[in-house]
Motif scaffolding. Structure first.
Motif, PDB file in Angstrom:
ATOM      1  N   LEU A  82       0.828  -1.202   0.000  1.00  0.00           N
ATOM      2  CA  LEU A  82       0.000   0.000   0.000  1.00  0.00           C
ATOM      3  C   LEU A  82       0.863   1.254   0.000  1.00  0.00           C
ATOM      4  CD1 LEU A  82      -2.831  -1.006   2.512  1.00  0.00           C
ATOM      5  CD2 LEU A  82      -2.901  -1.041   0.009  1.00  0.00           C
ATOM      6  N   ILE A  83       1.901   1.259   0.840  1.00  0.00           N
ATOM      7  CA  ILE A  83       2.838   2.397   0.854  1.00  0.00           C
ATOM      8  C   ILE A  83       3.524   2.529  -0.501  1.00  0.00           C
ATOM      9  CG2 ILE A  83       4.937   3.325   1.910  1.00  0.00           C
ATOM     10  CD1 ILE A  83       4.140   1.755   4.470  1.00  0.00           C
ATOM     11  N   PHE A  84       3.961   1.404  -1.019  1.00  0.00           N
ATOM     12  CA  PHE A  84       4.661   1.348  -2.301  1.00  0.00           C
ATOM     13  C   PHE A  84       3.789   1.909  -3.419  1.00  0.00           C
ATOM     14  CE2 PHE A  84       5.971  -1.536  -5.936  1.00  0.00           C
ATOM     15  CZ  PHE A  84       7.175  -0.923  -6.177  1.00  0.00           C
ATOM     16  N   GLY A 135       9.546 -15.074   1.047  1.00  0.00           N
ATOM     17  CA  GLY A 135       9.036 -16.365   0.614  1.00  0.00           C
ATOM     18  C   GLY A 135       7.557 -16.560   0.888  1.00  0.00           C
ATOM     19  N   VAL A 136       6.913 -15.572   1.494  1.00  0.00           N
ATOM     20  CA  VAL A 136       5.474 -15.656   1.754  1.00  0.00           C
ATOM     21  C   VAL A 136       4.733 -15.387   0.455  1.00  0.00           C
ATOM     22  CG1 VAL A 136       3.534 -14.575   2.960  1.00  0.00           C
ATOM     23  CG2 VAL A 136       5.670 -15.014   4.167  1.00  0.00           C
ATOM     24  N   SER A 137       3.805 -16.264   0.106  1.00  0.00           N
ATOM     25  CA  SER A 137       3.051 -16.135  -1.134  1.00  0.00           C
ATOM     26  C   SER A 137       2.215 -14.861  -1.124  1.00  0.00           C
ATOM     27  CB  SER A 137       2.125 -17.342  -1.325  1.00  0.00           C
ATOM     28  OG  SER A 137       1.226 -17.128  -2.398  1.00  0.00           O
ATOM     29  N   LEU A 138       2.183 -14.183  -2.265  1.00  0.00           N
ATOM     30  CA  LEU A 138       1.343 -12.997  -2.379  1.00  0.00           C
ATOM     31  C   LEU A 138      -0.137 -13.355  -2.342  1.00  0.00           C
ATOM     32  CD1 LEU A 138       3.249 -10.921  -5.092  1.00  0.00           C
ATOM     33  CD2 LEU A 138       3.429 -10.788  -2.599  1.00  0.00           C
ATOM     34  N   ASN A 139      -0.439 -14.619  -2.486  1.00  0.00           N
ATOM     35  CA  ASN A 139      -1.826 -15.080  -2.411  1.00  0.00           C
ATOM     36  C   ASN A 139      -2.167 -15.666  -1.046  1.00  0.00           C
ATOM     37  OD1 ASN A 139      -2.573 -14.461  -5.144  1.00  0.00           O
ATOM     38  ND2 ASN A 139      -1.343 -16.219  -5.793  1.00  0.00           N
ATOM     39  N   ALA A 143      -1.559  -6.523  -6.321  1.00  0.00           N
ATOM     40  CA  ALA A 143      -2.116  -6.237  -7.644  1.00  0.00           C
ATOM     41  C   ALA A 143      -2.236  -4.736  -7.854  1.00  0.00           C
ATOM     42  CB  ALA A 143      -3.474  -6.915  -7.803  1.00  0.00           C
ATOM     43  N   GLY A 144      -2.610  -4.018  -6.809  1.00  0.00           N
ATOM     44  CA  GLY A 144      -2.718  -2.570  -6.915  1.00  0.00           C
ATOM     45  C   GLY A 144      -1.395  -1.918  -7.244  1.00  0.00           C
ATOM     46  N   ALA A 145      -0.314  -2.437  -6.672  1.00  0.00           N
ATOM     47  CA  ALA A 145       1.017  -1.889  -6.972  1.00  0.00           C
ATOM     48  C   ALA A 145       1.388  -2.154  -8.424  1.00  0.00           C
ATOM     49  CB  ALA A 145       2.046  -2.507  -6.033  1.00  0.00           C
ATOM     50  N   ARG A 146       1.097  -3.341  -8.915  1.00  0.00           N
ATOM     51  CA  ARG A 146       1.382  -3.647 -10.322  1.00  0.00           C
ATOM     52  C   ARG A 146       0.584  -2.735 -11.253  1.00  0.00           C
ATOM     53  NH1 ARG A 146       1.047  -8.968  -8.369  1.00  0.00           N
ATOM     54  NH2 ARG A 146      -1.074  -9.173  -9.187  1.00  0.00           N
ATOM     55  N   LYS A 163       0.983  -2.308 -33.188  1.00  0.00           N
ATOM     56  CA  LYS A 163       2.431  -2.375 -32.969  1.00  0.00           C
ATOM     57  C   LYS A 163       2.811  -2.153 -31.504  1.00  0.00           C
ATOM     58  CE  LYS A 163       3.565  -0.656 -37.605  1.00  0.00           C
ATOM     59  NZ  LYS A 163       4.288   0.397 -38.367  1.00  0.00           N
ATOM     60  N   ARG A 164       1.835  -1.901 -30.685  1.00  0.00           N
ATOM     61  CA  ARG A 164       2.083  -1.520 -29.291  1.00  0.00           C
ATOM     62  C   ARG A 164       2.388  -2.760 -28.445  1.00  0.00           C
ATOM     63  NH1 ARG A 164      -2.908   1.432 -27.155  1.00  0.00           N
ATOM     64  NH2 ARG A 164      -2.271   2.859 -28.835  1.00  0.00           N
ATOM     65  N   PRO A 165       3.520  -2.798 -27.757  1.00  0.00           N
ATOM     66  CA  PRO A 165       3.797  -3.944 -26.873  1.00  0.00           C
ATOM     67  C   PRO A 165       2.842  -3.926 -25.680  1.00  0.00           C
ATOM     68  CG  PRO A 165       5.453  -2.240 -26.561  1.00  0.00           C
ATOM     69  CD  PRO A 165       4.603  -1.805 -27.716  1.00  0.00           C
ATOM     70  N   PRO A 166       2.490  -5.105 -25.165  1.00  0.00           N
ATOM     71  CA  PRO A 166       1.570  -5.140 -24.020  1.00  0.00           C
ATOM     72  C   PRO A 166       2.152  -4.386 -22.828  1.00  0.00           C
ATOM     73  CG  PRO A 166       1.880  -7.336 -24.957  1.00  0.00           C
ATOM     74  CD  PRO A 166       2.903  -6.442 -25.586  1.00  0.00           C
ATOM     75  N   ALA A 167       1.359  -3.492 -22.263  1.00  0.00           N
ATOM     76  CA  ALA A 167       1.829  -2.718 -21.115  1.00  0.00           C
ATOM     77  C   ALA A 167       2.196  -3.628 -19.950  1.00  0.00           C
ATOM     78  CB  ALA A 167       0.769  -1.706 -20.693  1.00  0.00           C
ATOM     79  N   THR A 168       1.457  -4.726 -19.804  1.00  0.00           N
ATOM     80  CA  THR A 168       1.761  -5.648 -18.705  1.00  0.00           C
ATOM     81  C   THR A 168       3.130  -6.280 -18.879  1.00  0.00           C
ATOM     82  OG1 THR A 168       0.546  -7.369 -19.918  1.00  0.00           O
ATOM     83  CG2 THR A 168      -0.644  -6.211 -18.182  1.00  0.00           C
ATOM     84  N   MET A 169       3.522  -6.504 -20.134  1.00  0.00           N
ATOM     85  CA  MET A 169       4.819  -7.124 -20.406  1.00  0.00           C
ATOM     86  C   MET A 169       5.957  -6.160 -20.108  1.00  0.00           C
ATOM     87  SD  MET A 169       7.431  -7.061 -22.917  1.00  0.00           S
ATOM     88  CE  MET A 169       6.682  -6.666 -24.507  1.00  0.00           C
TER      89      MET A 169
END
Length: 205
Positions: A67-69, A113-117, A127-130, A148-154
């Motif tokens: 959240l801070i990030f 090592g704690v899963s984000l899920n 997900a909000g940070a991403r 021609k636009r690369p995927p923003a997620t990539m």
């Protein structure tokens, strides 16, 4: 005498603050719940009123960190104008600043090592940070024709990985990890080279 956690009126947050200090000092696997309880000024039994175990406590540290990030990244982007490139680079510098200023959160988020899920709340915060970086990437690529636009997620993921690498190798004061360049300069030049390679900014950028 009233225990410190109860005195503050927020035992859960007192435990999180204690865990963050222990994570900074000993690493995410270097402390016990009993140590966190002692640091917070409560009995070990009191921890289990809020957390089932150490990983749940670390997950809450990570959630708050994301959240801070997110807020820092969004603020940097919003104030990094006048160009989309300048704003994007400001977001990268905010990544480095976050890692330096909030090492306990950073370690909990990326090195524990704690899963984000592990919890829905942690998954949503991550997900909000991403999404902040993905929105910045989408803004940067608006001038590229859709076909021609690369995927923003990539390419936002690539920039995230580049930022993370600079942090890990050069920005956290690891012994023997010095660089002849400032981490901010390394990141900015790396982002520029990468984005020019994708055609997102002109060669003379």
């Amino acid at each position: 005498m009233m225990k410190r956690g109860y005195h503050h009126g927020n035992l859960r947050q007192a435990l999180v603050d204690a865990a963050l200090q222990l994570i900074r000092d000993k690493g995410p696997t270097g402390f016990t719940l009993s140590e966190a309880a002692k640091q917070a000024g409560v009995t070990p039994a009191a921890v289990y009123r809020h957390f089932d175990g150490r990983e749940d406590l670390i997950a809450e540290c990570a959630r708050q960190g994301f959240l801070i990030f997110s807020d820092l990244m969004q603020y940097a982007y919003d104030n990094g104008q006048p160009s989309a490139l300048a704003a994007f680079e400001a977001s990268g510098r905010a990544y480095l600043a976050f890692a330096r200023k909030h090492p306990g959160h950073y370690i909990a988020m990326f090195e524990s090592g704690v899963s984000l899920n592990r919890t829905p709340e942690l998954a949503a915060a991550a997900a909000g940070a991403r999404e902040v970086l993905e929105r910045a990437a989408a803004d940067l690529s608006r001038h590229i024709p859709p076909e021609k636009r690369p995927p923003a997620t990539m390419f936002s993921a690539h920039i995230w990985a580049l930022s993370h690498g600079v942090v890990e190798l050069f920005a956290r004061g690891a012994p023997g990890a010095g660089s002849p360049f400032q981490p901010e300069d390394l990141l900015e030049s790396g982002i520029g080279i990468y984005l020019r390679g994708l055609g997102l900014i002109p060669p003379d950028g």
